[in-house]
Design a protein around this motif. Structure first.
Motif, short mmCIF file in Angstrom:
data_model
loop_
_atom_site.label_atom_id
_atom_site.label_comp_id
_atom_site.label_asym_id
_atom_site.label_seq_id
_atom_site.Cartn_x
_atom_site.Cartn_y
_atom_site.Cartn_z
N VAL A 12 0.84 -0.98 0.08
CA VAL A 12 -0.05 -0.03 0.01
C VAL A 12 0.95 1.30 -0.07
CG1 VAL A 12 -1.65 1.39 1.40
CG2 VAL A 12 -1.91 -0.90 1.10
N SER A 16 0.35 2.33 -3.85
CA SER A 16 -0.91 2.73 -4.06
C SER A 16 -1.04 4.01 -4.78
CB SER A 16 -1.58 3.02 -2.62
OG SER A 16 -0.89 3.95 -2.02
N GLU A 17 -0.16 4.88 -4.59
CA GLU A 17 -0.18 6.16 -5.55
C GLU A 17 0.15 5.78 -7.06
OE1 GLU A 17 1.96 9.24 -3.86
OE2 GLU A 17 1.83 10.80 -5.57
N TYR A 20 -2.89 4.23 -8.57
CA TYR A 20 -4.05 5.20 -8.84
C TYR A 20 -3.65 6.02 -10.02
CZ TYR A 20 -6.40 9.45 -8.47
OH TYR A 20 -7.35 10.64 -9.04
N TRP A 21 -2.31 6.50 -10.14
CA TRP A 21 -2.24 7.27 -11.54
C TRP A 21 -2.37 6.44 -12.84
CZ3 TRP A 21 -2.96 12.15 -10.78
CH2 TRP A 21 -2.49 12.72 -9.79
N ARG A 24 -6.02 5.77 -12.86
CA ARG A 24 -6.84 7.25 -13.34
C ARG A 24 -6.61 7.49 -14.94
NH1 ARG A 24 -7.16 12.30 -11.21
NH2 ARG A 24 -8.17 13.69 -12.47
N ASP A 34 -10.65 5.85 -7.99
CA ASP A 34 -10.67 5.71 -6.38
C ASP A 34 -11.24 4.39 -6.13
OD1 ASP A 34 -10.41 6.53 -3.79
OD2 ASP A 34 -12.61 6.69 -3.60
N VAL A 37 -9.15 1.29 -7.30
CA VAL A 37 -7.95 1.11 -6.60
C VAL A 37 -8.26 0.27 -5.11
CG1 VAL A 37 -6.01 2.22 -4.94
CG2 VAL A 37 -6.66 2.92 -7.44
N ASP A 131 3.52 6.35 -17.18
CA ASP A 131 4.21 5.48 -16.03
C ASP A 131 5.91 5.17 -16.27
OD1 ASP A 131 1.66 5.70 -15.45
OD2 ASP A 131 1.46 3.47 -15.47
N ARG B 4 2.17 14.56 -15.75
CA ARG B 4 1.20 14.19 -14.55
C ARG B 4 0.60 15.47 -14.16
NH1 ARG B 4 3.14 9.48 -11.23
NH2 ARG B 4 2.26 8.44 -13.01
N ILE B 7 -3.40 16.46 -14.54
CA ILE B 7 -4.44 15.87 -13.53
C ILE B 7 -4.06 15.97 -12.22
CG2 ILE B 7 -5.65 14.54 -15.50
CD1 ILE B 7 -4.25 11.93 -14.28
N TYR B 13 -5.55 13.41 -0.64
CA TYR B 13 -6.18 12.38 -1.10
C TYR B 13 -5.25 11.16 -0.69
CZ TYR B 13 -7.56 8.52 -4.19
OH TYR B 13 -8.04 7.34 -4.80
N PHE B 14 -3.91 11.01 -1.24
CA PHE B 14 -3.44 10.03 -0.95
C PHE B 14 -3.21 9.21 0.37
CE2 PHE B 14 -2.10 11.24 -5.43
CZ PHE B 14 -2.46 9.71 -5.92
N LEU B 17 -6.53 7.68 1.07
CA LEU B 17 -6.31 6.56 0.27
C LEU B 17 -5.55 5.42 0.98
CD1 LEU B 17 -7.18 4.98 -2.43
CD2 LEU B 17 -5.02 5.54 -3.26
N ARG B 18 -4.40 5.80 1.42
CA ARG B 18 -3.50 4.75 1.96
C ARG B 18 -4.08 4.09 3.31
NH1 ARG B 18 1.02 7.39 -0.55
NH2 ARG B 18 0.92 9.10 0.78
N LEU B 21 -6.89 2.02 2.50
CA LEU B 21 -6.52 0.65 1.96
C LEU B 21 -5.91 -0.33 3.16
CD1 LEU B 21 -4.68 1.66 -1.36
CD2 LEU B 21 -6.82 0.89 -1.07
#
Lengths: 173, 133
Positions: A12, A16-17, A20-21, A24, A34, A37, A131, B4, B7, B13-14, B17-18, B21
């Motif tokens: 995580v 996770s980030e 997400y990208w 997205r 969201d 994920v 990416d 990046r 957007i 947010y992150f 989110l973490r 999760l």
């Protein structure tokens, strides 16, 4: 169990980030990304005890993310058909209405051109261009040879260039 | 043109989110404790099988109805129906008609019906889903 949980928390924290990208870019919506994920990490949690370490953790996580997102996109295609519209039109609408889109007109045009790419080429383009995943890792994630990925990226690039009428801002392969 | 920064996400947010999760293991533990694993795993399949059974029976019944000639006085229809019913009153599948293609429901028909009947795409997809990892 505690060990699995600590590995999960590590995933995580680490991924996770990035996940997400990636998601997205594929779904063009913060809310859907969201939700997805969370589904992806639920899948990771469920599958984690069977992870044997043959693949790198990073490629394993990305593979799950990619599969889940593709399933979601296929469902979205059916939903769009049931609404007598196309998934391309839906993606363009999302880009236009995204409250978290901060780019200029050129960024918007690029996002739309990418959204119009066929599924496989879009995946390859996003993994490579946004990416910056090396072809070797992409090959493990998508289960496709490096040569085929390079060809896909090249075709995707040409399509995006043609859609934008430009040829000087996209990186080569 | 940036890659990046075109957007963004809501503020903080992150972190949120973490944190959400990281709750997954705890939530799953609670969920696992509240429902027997076997039932949980089978539920989507049972729901799908039941829906397919209902679709086949309904489809068969509707096709039989539409096969009755318009000029029929009704008795032939009742007789026809009674021949098609088992002693308990359940409609039987006509094997010959099925093989001839008469009354055949394609997979697309069934999927279309299930979708129209409120079965979620997620459920249909779940059955076809390949665990590739």
């Amino acid at each position: 169990m505690e060990n699995v949980e600590s590995v999960f928390n590590g995933i995580v924290k680490e991924y996770s980030e990035r996940v997400y990208w990636h998601v997205r870019r594929l779904v063009n919506s913060h809310e859907d990304a969201d939700d997805l994920v969370q589904d992806i990490f639920l899948k990771i949690w469920t599958a984690l005890p069977s992870f044997r370490g043959e693949a790198q953790l990073f490629t394993w996580v990305y593979r799950i993310a990619t599969n889940e997102t593709l399933n979601w996109l296929r469902r979205e295609k059916v939903r769009a058909a049931l609404r007598f519209t196309s998934v391309d039109a839906e993606m363009e609408r999302r880009i236009d209405n995204d409250p978290f889109f901060d780019g200029d007109a050129a960024d918007r045009a690029l996002s739309k051109a990418v959204a119009r790419l066929p599924e496989k080429q879009r995946q390859v383009f996003i993994l490579r261009y946004y990416d910056e995943v090396p072809y070797e890792e992409m090959s493990e994630i998508l289960g496709t040879s490096v040569g085929a990925l390079k060809a896909s990226y090249h075709i995707a690039q040409e399509k995006v260039r043609a859609a934008l009428g430009k040829s000087d801002f996209l990186p080569g392969d | 043109m940036s890659k990046r920064t075109d957007i963004s996400t809501p503020e903080g947010y992150f972190d949120s989110l973490r944190s959400r999760l990281s709750e997954i293991p705890r939530k799953e533990e609670v969920r696992a404790a509240s429902a027997p694993a076997g039932i949980r795993r089978l539920a989507p399949y049972v729901a799908f099988a039941a829906s397919v059974a209902v679709a086949v029976v309904l489809g068969n019944f509707i096709l039989r109805q539409t096969a009755v000639p318009a000029e029929d006085d009704g008795w032939a229809y009742i007789s026809y129906l009674s021949q098609s019913m088992d002693p308990d009153g359940a409609a039987l599948v006509d094997g010959d008609a099925w093989e001839d293609g008469e009354g055949y429901l394609s997979e697309d028909d069934i999927i279309n019906y299930l979708l129209a009947d409120g079965i979620s795409v997620e459920h249909l997809n779940y059955v076809n889903y390949e665990e590739g990892y």
